[in-house]
Design a protein around this motif. Structure first.
Motif, PDB file in Angstrom:
ATOM      1  N   GLY A   7       0.771  -1.226   0.000  1.00 39.42           N
ATOM      2  CA  GLY A   7       0.000   0.000   0.000  1.00 39.42           C
ATOM      3  C   GLY A   7       0.806   1.281   0.000  1.00 39.42           C
ATOM      4  O   GLY A   7       0.238   2.364  -0.100  1.00 39.42           O
ATOM      5  N   GLY A   8       2.112   1.192   0.136  1.00 39.71           N
ATOM      6  CA  GLY A   8       2.916   2.404   0.113  1.00 39.71           C
ATOM      7  C   GLY A   8       2.999   3.002  -1.280  1.00 39.71           C
ATOM      8  O   GLY A   8       2.527   2.417  -2.249  1.00 39.71           O
ATOM      9  N   LEU A  17      -3.415   7.475   1.772  1.00 43.34           N
ATOM     10  CA  LEU A  17      -2.954   6.141   1.422  1.00 43.34           C
ATOM     11  C   LEU A  17      -3.494   5.165   2.461  1.00 43.34           C
ATOM     12  O   LEU A  17      -3.746   5.551   3.614  1.00 43.34           O
ATOM     13  N   ARG A  18      -3.633   3.909   2.053  1.00 38.28           N
ATOM     14  CA  ARG A  18      -4.040   2.860   2.987  1.00 38.28           C
ATOM     15  C   ARG A  18      -3.029   1.734   2.937  1.00 38.28           C
ATOM     16  O   ARG A  18      -2.805   1.144   1.870  1.00 38.28           O
ATOM     17  N   SER A  61       1.690  12.856  16.666  1.00 38.21           N
ATOM     18  CA  SER A  61       1.868  13.481  15.354  1.00 38.21           C
ATOM     19  C   SER A  61       0.857  13.003  14.312  1.00 38.21           C
ATOM     20  O   SER A  61       0.702  13.646  13.272  1.00 38.21           O
ATOM     21  N   VAL A  62       0.174  11.887  14.570  1.00 41.19           N
ATOM     22  CA  VAL A  62      -0.762  11.351  13.569  1.00 41.19           C
ATOM     23  C   VAL A  62      -2.200  11.328  14.058  1.00 41.19           C
ATOM     24  O   VAL A  62      -3.107  10.977  13.291  1.00 41.19           O
ATOM     25  N   LYS A  63      -2.425  11.690  15.311  1.00 41.12           N
ATOM     26  CA  LYS A  63      -3.796  11.670  15.856  1.00 41.12           C
ATOM     27  C   LYS A  63      -4.710  12.554  15.023  1.00 41.12           C
ATOM     28  O   LYS A  63      -4.369  13.682  14.677  1.00 41.12           O
ATOM     29  N   TYR A  78      -4.609  -2.728   9.167  1.00 41.51           N
ATOM     30  CA  TYR A  78      -4.658  -1.653   8.171  1.00 41.51           C
ATOM     31  C   TYR A  78      -4.256  -0.334   8.826  1.00 41.51           C
ATOM     32  O   TYR A  78      -4.424  -0.141  10.026  1.00 41.51           O
ATOM     33  N   LEU A  79      -3.760   0.574   8.000  1.00 42.79           N
ATOM     34  CA  LEU A  79      -3.496   1.931   8.456  1.00 42.79           C
ATOM     35  C   LEU A  79      -4.010   2.883   7.379  1.00 42.79           C
ATOM     36  O   LEU A  79      -3.436   2.958   6.291  1.00 42.79           O
ATOM     37  N   GLN A  80      -5.100   3.553   7.688  1.00 46.00           N
ATOM     38  CA  GLN A  80      -5.632   4.571   6.788  1.00 46.00           C
ATOM     39  C   GLN A  80      -4.968   5.895   7.132  1.00 46.00           C
ATOM     40  O   GLN A  80      -5.082   6.372   8.262  1.00 46.00           O
ATOM     41  N   MET A  81      -4.287   6.474   6.168  1.00 49.91           N
ATOM     42  CA  MET A  81      -3.535   7.710   6.388  1.00 49.91           C
ATOM     43  C   MET A  81      -4.155   8.820   5.541  1.00 49.91           C
ATOM     44  O   MET A  81      -4.157   8.726   4.306  1.00 49.91           O
ATOM     45  N   ASN A  82      -4.692   9.820   6.196  1.00 56.11           N
ATOM     46  CA  ASN A  82      -5.295  10.971   5.518  1.00 56.11           C
ATOM     47  C   ASN A  82      -4.509  12.235   5.836  1.00 56.11           C
ATOM     48  O   ASN A  82      -3.730  12.271   6.778  1.00 56.11           O
ATOM     49  N   SER A  83      -4.748  13.262   5.043  1.00 59.69           N
ATOM     50  CA  SER A  83      -4.089  14.560   5.250  1.00 59.69           C
ATOM     51  C   SER A  83      -2.585  14.385   5.428  1.00 59.69           C
ATOM     52  O   SER A  83      -1.970  14.936   6.352  1.00 59.69           O
TER      53      SER A  83
END
Length: 119
Positions: A7-8, A17-18, A61-63, A78-83
């Motif tokens: 997913g990177g 990205l997820r 830093s990711v909250k 899973y890691l959903q990464m937004n913004s």
């Protein structure tokens, strides 16, 4: 036990990205699952953890931007990464704590997947 992360990639600032990480092999049970990251020249740091009871813990830093989740039937985290921000650029590693039939616990690491946030 093998961990396969995916997913990177390259994404622009503000994008999403997820990441996924699937555990396979001889697995009796899984305790915590998590994501760590290591940026160039820096130490590996915790990004997010999720317990079997789905309680979560995030780096400050990711909250509010990242969400960790798991599918116990698929042994996948899973890691959903937004913004996303340029400072999120790093190699992301999944970590899984495997429980043996004797209730010993062992940490396994994925191979790492590169996330690059750049315009």
């Amino acid at each position: 036990v093998q961990l396969q992360a995916s997913g990177g990639g390259l994404v622009q600032p503000g994008g999403s990205l997820r990441l996924s990480c699937a555990a396979s092999g001889s697995i009796f049970g899984i305790n915590t699952m998590g994501w760590y990251r290591q940026a160039p020249g820096k130490q590996r740091e915790l990004v997010a953890l999720i317990s079997r009871g789905v309680s979560t813990n995030y780096a400050d830093s990711v909250k509010g931007r990242f969400t960790i989740s798991r599918d116990n039937a698929k042994n996948t985290v899973y890691l959903q990464m937004n913004s996303l921000k340029p400072e999120d650029t790093a190699v992301y590693y999944c970590n899984v704590r495997i429980v043996s039939p004797d209730w010993d616990q062992f940490d396994y690491w994925g191979q790492g997947t590169l996330v690059t946030v750049s315009s």
